[in-house]
Enzyme design. Structure first.
Site, PDB file in Angstrom:
ATOM      1  N   GLU A  77       0.805  -1.225   0.000  1.00  0.00           N
ATOM      2  CA  GLU A  77       0.000   0.000   0.000  1.00  0.00           C
ATOM      3  C   GLU A  77       0.838   1.276   0.000  1.00  0.00           C
ATOM      4  O   GLU A  77       0.827   2.043   0.979  1.00  0.00           O
ATOM      5  CB  GLU A  77      -0.952  -0.005   1.200  1.00  0.00           C
ATOM      6  CG  GLU A  77      -1.960  -1.133   1.152  1.00  0.00           C
ATOM      7  CD  GLU A  77      -2.975  -1.094   2.290  1.00  0.00           C
ATOM      8  OE1 GLU A  77      -3.936  -1.870   2.236  1.00  0.00           O
ATOM      9  OE2 GLU A  77      -2.812  -0.288   3.230  1.00  0.00           O
ATOM     10  N   GLU A  82      -4.974  -8.697   0.910  1.00  0.00           N
ATOM     11  CA  GLU A  82      -5.696  -8.378   2.144  1.00  0.00           C
ATOM     12  C   GLU A  82      -7.169  -8.206   1.831  1.00  0.00           C
ATOM     13  O   GLU A  82      -7.536  -7.623   0.808  1.00  0.00           O
ATOM     14  CB  GLU A  82      -5.189  -7.074   2.790  1.00  0.00           C
ATOM     15  CG  GLU A  82      -3.807  -7.138   3.396  1.00  0.00           C
ATOM     16  CD  GLU A  82      -3.402  -5.825   4.061  1.00  0.00           C
ATOM     17  OE1 GLU A  82      -4.301  -5.044   4.483  1.00  0.00           O
ATOM     18  OE2 GLU A  82      -2.194  -5.557   4.146  1.00  0.00           O
TER      19      GLU A  82
END
Length: 461
Positions: free
Chosen positions: A179, A368
């Site tokens: 991220e 995720e």
């Protein structure tokens, strides 16, 4: 303590949605969120250690000094994963355990810890997936400007080289960055993650240097001819207009550029989105030079892209918000979790189709996906986390729908194995399918964890 999991026997029930043969089912964690042992065996200070030490940054003044104590309990944790039937484990390396200052002499005890963890996983039949950077930059490098420093990609390259050289014989799946949007903008513009800065121009510089570091690591992996696959993990999530007004629709396009396109297009196409470059220039944001040699590094073909998906958000135009001109606002009556995040499983399917059709991404892992809820232990010692089980059920069906439409998703990593240190939310937000009592370190498999074990067993939902 460990609670035994007694799995159900039998084959998949009729009517279930089956995933392709060989589909990878796993769980994910991150070093600072679970390891603890913050000052043991030569580990150096990280930006999260420093950020947590500043009053007001973390809910209830929490920190990751102990977290789930995984550093001391990794054998127990791997055994629990094995009992649950988990096939793959995505975890991150703490840079400051390997290089306490971020550079210089290697800390052998840090390498030894991860070597032992990898061996334990392999002995249990669980494949390791390593994330090289999950936000915990050594503080000594932050003192040199952190990721705003144009020398930082070189420091990252040296760290990545050490880790790859050490573990490439046993680890075949590598993720450079987790991220980068959060590392860049939440940490350096919004200030609600480490290092806690509020400088939009600095955040843009960080986003660029992160990608140059990523490119250098990929280049090294390729040149060494290491067996396996390397990719990156992006959090791509829909940004939908709150209303059908022209202003909100335009704001949603900007929001999509800010979160999604700024990070997807350089990786896939080797360029930054022109509309966002022009917007930032028009608002006086200091932009990187976008050097040609850097763009070639950034745009190297990857073996896969990891998708972290939690929810779509709704966008309302707001001219007072510089430089993006929007704010996030939920519609009325939409289901939300305890973090005020909407539950938008259709957005999961939509994003996967977009990755295939708009970006031409050939191989995807869901690195995720999960949700937070207020979990409690019953008098019988059980954790009946119905909202999480429902969330996972909805999203696995949405994932199956995307796969059925031709999206090549190779695996799914639930976030997270354990309740853990949830960044600025401390220990208030619980994302685990295993409950952790942070006073005793007891682990209790939640109802969602038992359900997920059944999904793994059947390869179906």
């Amino acid at each position: 303590m460990m609670q035994r999991y007694e799995g159900n026997s039998g084959k998949a029930e009729a009517g279930k949605h089956h995933f392709p043969e060989g589909f990878v089912w796993g769980v994910a964690t991150a070093s600072y969120q679970i390891e603890g042992a913050w000052d043991e065996d030569g580990r150096g200070e990280t930006i999260w250690d420093r950020y947590c030490s500043i009053p007001g940054n973390i809910l209830d003044g929490d920190d990751g000094k102990t977290a789930c104590d995984h550093y001391h309990r990794y054998k127990e944790d791997v055994a629990l994963m094995k009992q649950m039937g988990i096939r793959a484990y995505r975890f991150s390396i703490a840079w400051s355990r390997i290089l306490p200052k971020g550079y210089g002499e290697v800390n052998q005890k840090g390498l030894d810890f991860y070597s032992c963890l990898i061996d334990e996983l392999l002995d249990a039949g669980i494949e390791p997936y390593i994330t090289l950077y999950h936000w915990d930059l050594p503080q000594a490098l932050q003192d040199m400007g952190g990721w705003t420093n144009p020398d930082m990609p070189g420091y990252f390259m040296e760290y990545a080289r050490i880790v790859m050289d050490a573990f490439h014989d046993r680890v075949k799946k590598w993720i450079t960055l987790n991220e980068p949007y959060c590392a860049a903008f939440l940490g350096n513009y919004e200030g609600r993650q480490a290092p806690g800065l509020r400088d939009f121009s600095a955040a843009v510089q960080v986003s660029y240097h992160l990608y140059v570091g990523h490119g250098l690591a990929v280049e090294y992996f390729r040149k060494q001819g290491y067996e396996g696959e390397i990719g990156i993990t992006l959090n791509l999530m829909g940004r939908l207009p709150l209303t059908d007004s022209e202003e909100d629709r335009a704001a949603a396009v900007r929001a999509d550029g800010y979160l999604n396109r700024w990070f997807a297009e350089p990786i896939v196409f080797g360029r930054y989105p022109e509309d966002m470059v022009e917007l930032y220039r028009s608002k006086g944001v200091r932009l990187p030079e976008f050097k040609e040699e850097h763009m070639k590094l950034i745009g190297q073909k990857l073996d896969f892209i990891g998708l972290n998906y939690y929810n779509d958000f709704y966008v309302k135009a707001d001219e007072h918000v510089w430089p993006l001109g929007f704010k996030i606002e939920n519609p009325k009556h939409i289901p939300i979790n305890d973090r005020n995040w909407p539950v938008t499983e259709q957005g999961f399917t939509n994003m996967l189709l977009r990755m295939k059709n708009e970006y031409g991404i050939e191989t995807i892992y869901i690195t995720e996906n999960g949700t937070s809820s207020h979990d409690v232990v019953s008098m019988e010692g059980r954790v009946e986390d119905g909202p999480r089980k429902d969330y996972l059920h909805r999203h696995l069906l949405a994932l199956w729908e995307a796969v059925s439409q031709g999206v090549n998703v190779k695996g799914y990593f639930q976030w997270s194995l354990y309740d853990n240190f949830e960044w600025s939310f401390g220990y208030e937000s619980r994302f685990g399918i295993v409950f952790v009592d942070f006073h005793t370190q007891e682990r209790i498999i939640k109802e969602s964890g038992r359900w997920y074990s059944g999904v793994i067993r059947d390869n179906a939902v």
